[in-house]
Design an enzyme around this catalytic site. Structure first.
Site, mmCIF file in Angstrom:
data_model
loop_
_atom_site.group_PDB
_atom_site.id
_atom_site.type_symbol
_atom_site.label_atom_id
_atom_site.label_comp_id
_atom_site.label_asym_id
_atom_site.label_seq_id
_atom_site.Cartn_x
_atom_site.Cartn_y
_atom_site.Cartn_z
ATOM 1 N N HIS A 4 95.422 -60.898 -65.491
ATOM 2 C CA HIS A 4 96.511 -60.465 -65.950
ATOM 3 C C HIS A 4 96.767 -60.475 -67.419
ATOM 4 C CE1 HIS A 4 98.457 -61.755 -61.899
ATOM 5 N NE2 HIS A 4 97.718 -61.052 -61.629
ATOM 6 N N ARG A 61 92.890 -41.054 -56.148
ATOM 7 C CA ARG A 61 91.859 -41.481 -55.244
ATOM 8 C C ARG A 61 92.534 -42.334 -54.431
ATOM 9 N NH1 ARG A 61 86.536 -44.302 -57.806
ATOM 10 N NH2 ARG A 61 87.827 -46.214 -57.889
ATOM 11 N N GLU A 110 79.328 -40.358 -54.072
ATOM 12 C CA GLU A 110 78.650 -41.677 -54.551
ATOM 13 C C GLU A 110 77.421 -42.180 -53.715
ATOM 14 O OE1 GLU A 110 82.401 -44.046 -56.016
ATOM 15 O OE2 GLU A 110 82.516 -43.114 -54.125
ATOM 16 N N ARG A 162 74.992 -52.227 -60.352
ATOM 17 C CA ARG A 162 75.683 -51.937 -61.453
ATOM 18 C C ARG A 162 76.501 -52.967 -62.318
ATOM 19 N NH1 ARG A 162 81.003 -48.443 -59.440
ATOM 20 N NH2 ARG A 162 82.200 -49.095 -61.293
ATOM 21 N N CYS A 184 82.761 -37.664 -62.751
ATOM 22 C CA CYS A 184 84.062 -38.824 -63.147
ATOM 23 C C CYS A 184 83.510 -40.117 -63.393
ATOM 24 C CB CYS A 184 85.063 -38.842 -62.218
ATOM 25 S SG CYS A 184 84.673 -39.564 -60.647
HETATM 26 C C1 PEP Z 1 81.991 -44.063 -59.858
HETATM 27 O O1 PEP Z 1 81.437 -44.863 -58.838
HETATM 28 O O2 PEP Z 1 81.104 -43.466 -60.658
HETATM 29 C C2 PEP Z 1 83.553 -44.052 -59.967
HETATM 30 C C3 PEP Z 1 83.987 -43.322 -60.948
HETATM 31 O O3 PEP Z 1 84.327 -45.023 -59.460
HETATM 32 P P1 PEP Z 1 84.492 -46.517 -59.622
HETATM 33 O O4 PEP Z 1 83.809 -46.705 -61.000
HETATM 34 O O5 PEP Z 1 85.788 -46.924 -59.685
HETATM 35 O O6 PEP Z 1 83.687 -47.068 -58.639
HETATM 36 MG MG MG Z 2 82.632 -45.545 -57.407
#
Ligand code: PEP
Ligand code: MG
Length: 743
Positions: A357, A500, A599, A633, A670
């Protein structure tokens, strides 16, 4: 009553040593324990046995344990109680022959805590394998509070030594953490931990203490209401965060706990502290982000009440530096807002996450925050110069003069770059050879929407809808969602917005949906998988989007599609909602675009059957990279190991682009990759014409685009991709340098 007897003992004015001897005797009696001992923390992080009933008396002042050593050391190291029926089988058990404690099987101990610092440990032991219950541990905690006052008053070890136990070094220091909000700031350290001193622990008059508690609670409630009325808190999720906080103030269960603690003979302030300690003991180990968030809200409330009850003021008072960097273990959103915003430059937290928050509120105020910076509180002195570098997730403590100069230069350069990019705002993102690129922005909070105007982006290429779901304490109803999406469309003012659908699951926990408990969350029950298994949830979101559009164009994107059938199922739910809207006479969107996030690599071999059903494909390279290279990631050790400019990823994307574009379907990237100039260059060169990125990246990427000859770049990248497998990063840098491309 134990507390009363303790107070009588202390009031007799005997020496501190005698008082301790009396305390251990009383506690052992009261708890029917064969042993009760008190260890006090001394300089050099050593716990020394100061008093014992039941262990060998000659061990007093002889037995010394390092913090972290043995069970007592473990209690001190973690600042949390332990209650063990079979202490000797605990991996931390360390036997000290001089104490003669090998005959005692069970142990319960609590830290002696004051203002969040450990000053010692109080333990009881029994011969039998005794299960100590929660109430017994709570009794020990109450006694420990009284002992903490004795230690802090300097009655056992010198006050200087108490001050020193954290062992503060004064050398320059770099602390690595994680970025909670971006930006760089420099200022003087203000330690947030209010270190509130509770002078009176034992109540004289219980009724009066209950009244003081109620009064303090009422005035805290007024404070929060005032914050909610402040001009810049009028809308958005940061307002919601504060409202959730206010609900805490009115929480019955918690109030009852405090009242009970006061009824047991504690003062209002000690009761408030006790109630907090109880909750922290029960929930403190939880790694559930929602629970941690509730704990920081409760800590915030506790501190506020303690400040009231002890008549102290907080950070707002005079004597604060002009440029403040506030350092805290953790903070609630209301606490951040207490600081004078015109002086607050940055925040460093020992805990916190990007969705905490306090981070959401800080982002709204554009204040850089570095979180999960280990032990900063004990390594920083008030007034130290501190650099908060959100961009590289670092904190520099007491930097040398040349580092300070470099940082000021970096802050100036950043401002200069901002001015330069601002000048590009109204120029089209077109290459030198007239290829027009779609430059869109990613957003996830209403507050992000302000950047649309500022950056001159073409629209919102990715609106992550999950964030508002995560800061709430219950599932937002259709009305609340529709209100939010409609505000987004209002602010976009005709520019396209791609919403999304919920991408939760795994580590993005919704507090009101049963914990997922996946072992491998990124590949677990998340995103569209949840949406299809819980269709009512997804339908409500789609309904809200249609309602919000109210006849305006609408663009909807489904995340984590791995199989065409998932898209078809999602589309069917959308059809049901369209039918419902029609039946109710709601205007249909002027134009409805439906797309998917690419993805999961498996989709690359389903494009022929997928493309007839979508208007656009948006590549989420953040997830695509992790699935393509099998590299988490979120794990710094592996996430940076594979280059987004590797031929493997670029060839895959090239293959996808060549399939998608001829089908008349738009392709966008994106993921974070789209926002880095060199990567964006490569994406354009393989045929991508639409990019969506964080607001700060729009300026640099636009500068790159406007200096690029795309025909040349495409030829260069095509030929580079036929070369043996080597990332294109270096060759692209050379290309940019040779062709005066701004990267
Ligand atoms: C991605 O996976 O590249 C993406 C834009 O979505 P997020 O980062 O919200 O998983
Ligand atoms: Mg993603």
């Amino acid at each position: 009553m134990l507390l009363k007897r303790l107070r009588d003992t202390m009031a007799r004015g005997v020496s501190a040593e005698e008082t301790l001897a009396e305390v251990v005797r009383l506690v052992a009696n009261e708890m029917v324990a064969e042993v009760c001992s008190i260890y006090i923390l001394r300089a050099g992080e050593v716990l020394e046995l100061f008093a014992t009933q039941g262990l060998n008396p000659s061990a007093v002042h002889r037995t010394r344990l390092r913090v972290g050593e043995g069970l007592v050391g473990d209690i001190a190291a973690h600042g949390r109680p332990l209650a063990l029926a079979d202490a000797q089988s605990h991996p931390q058990f360390a036997y000290r022959p001089e104490t003669g404690e090998e005959v005692f099987h069970s142990l319960a101990g609590v830290p002696i805590l004051r203002a969040g610092r450990v000053l010692g440990v109080l333990v009881v032991q029994n011969r039998t394998r005794r299960q100590y219950d929660e109430e017994e541990v709570e009794t020990l905690q109450t006694i420990a509070m009284v002992l903490a006052e004795m230690v802090a008053a300097g009655r056992l070890v010198s006050p200087n030594e108490v001050q020193q136990v954290d062992g503060i070094g004064l050398l320059p220091l770099r602390v690595d953490g994680v970025q909670l909000t971006s930006g760089v700031a420099i200022g003087r350290a203000v330690l947030h931990e209010p270190r509130i001193v509770i002078q009176r622990v034992v109540a004289e008059d219980v009724g009066a203490e209950q009244e003081r508690f109620e009064e303090a609670l009422a005035s805290v409630r007024e404070d929060v209401d005032r914050m909610l009325e402040a001009h810049d808190m009028q809308s958005g999720e940061h307002r919601e965060v504060l409202e959730t906080f206010r609900m805490f103030v009115d929480d019955r269960g918690w109030r009852e706990r405090v009242r009970e603690a006061i009824a047991s003979g504690l003062t209002a302030e000690a009761g408030v502290q006790r109630a907090f300690d109880d909750v922290r003991t029960r929930l403190g180990q939880s790694t559930d982000p929602y629970i941690r968030e509730r704990l920081s809200d409760l800590q915030d409330l506790t501190n506020r009440l303690l400040l009231r009850l002890t008549g102290r003021t907080n950070g707002e008072s005079g004597g604060q530096p002009e440029d403040m960097v506030v350092i805290a273990r953790d903070m609630g959103p209301a606490e951040l807002l207490d600081y004078d915003r015109s002086r607050l430059r940055g925040v460093v937290l020992e805990e916190g996450s990007a969705l905490s928050h306090v981070a959401i509120v800080a982002r709204a105020l554009d204040i850089p925050v570095v979180g999960r910076a280990p032990s900063v509180l004990s390594r920083v002195e008030p007034g130290d110069t501190i650099v908060v570098d959100g961009d590289s997730a670092q904190v520099l403590v007491r930097p040398s003069e040349d580092v300070v100069q470099t940082i000021y230069a970096a802050i100036d350069a950043r401002a200069e770059r901002r001015r330069k990019y601002a000048a590009l705002r109204d120029l089209p993102p077109a290459t030198r050879d007239q290829a027009r690129v779609g430059l869109y922005m990613n957003a996830g909070l209403l507050i992000d929407m302000q950047h649309l105007e500022e950056t001159g982006a073409d629209g919102i290429g990715l609106y992550r809808t999950e964030i508002p779901f995560m800061v709430r304490s219950e599932f937002p109803d259709v009305e609340a969602q529709a209100w939010l999406y409609s505000r987004v469309l209002d602010i976009a003012d005709g520019r396209p917005v791609t919403f999304r659908t919920l991408d939760v699951g795994g580590d993005k926990v919704l507090p009101y949906v049963d914990a997922f408990g996946d072992e491998n969350p990124a590949m677990g029950w998340r995103a569209i998988r949840i949406g299809l298994d819980r269709p009512a949830m997804l339908r409500r979101q789609l309904r809200a989007m249609l309602q919000a559009a109210n006849g305006r164009p609408l663009s909807i994107m489904f995340p984590m599609i791995a199989d065409v059938s998932e898209l078809l199922a999602a589309r069917r739910l959308l059809e049901l909602e369209l039918d419902r809207a029609r039946r109710r006479g709601l205007p249909e969107p002027e134009r409805l675009r439906v797309g998917i996030m690419f993805e999961v690599p498996a989709l690359a071999w389903q494009l022929d059957s997928l493309l007839p059903h979508v208007d656009f494909v948006s590549v989420g390279t953040n997830d695509l990279m992790q699935f393509l290279f099998a590299a988490d990631r979120g794990n710094a050790r592996v996430s940076a190991r594979y280059d987004t400019l590797s031929p493997a990823l670029l060839r895959l994307l090239h293959f996808v682009v060549e399939k998608v574009r001829p089908a008349g379907v738009e392709i966008t990237v994106c993921g974070e990759m789209a926002g880095r100039p060199v990567e964006a260059l490569a994406l354009l060169a393989i045929g991508v014409r639409t990019l969506s990125m964080s607001p700060g990246a729009i300026g640099p990427v636009k500068a790159m685009i406007r200096s690029l000859d795309l025909t040349e770049a495409s030829a260069f990248v095509s030929s580079a991709l036929t070369q043996p497998d080597r990332p294109l990063r270096e060759t692209l840098r050379l290309f940019a340098a040779d062709h005066a491309v701004e990267i």
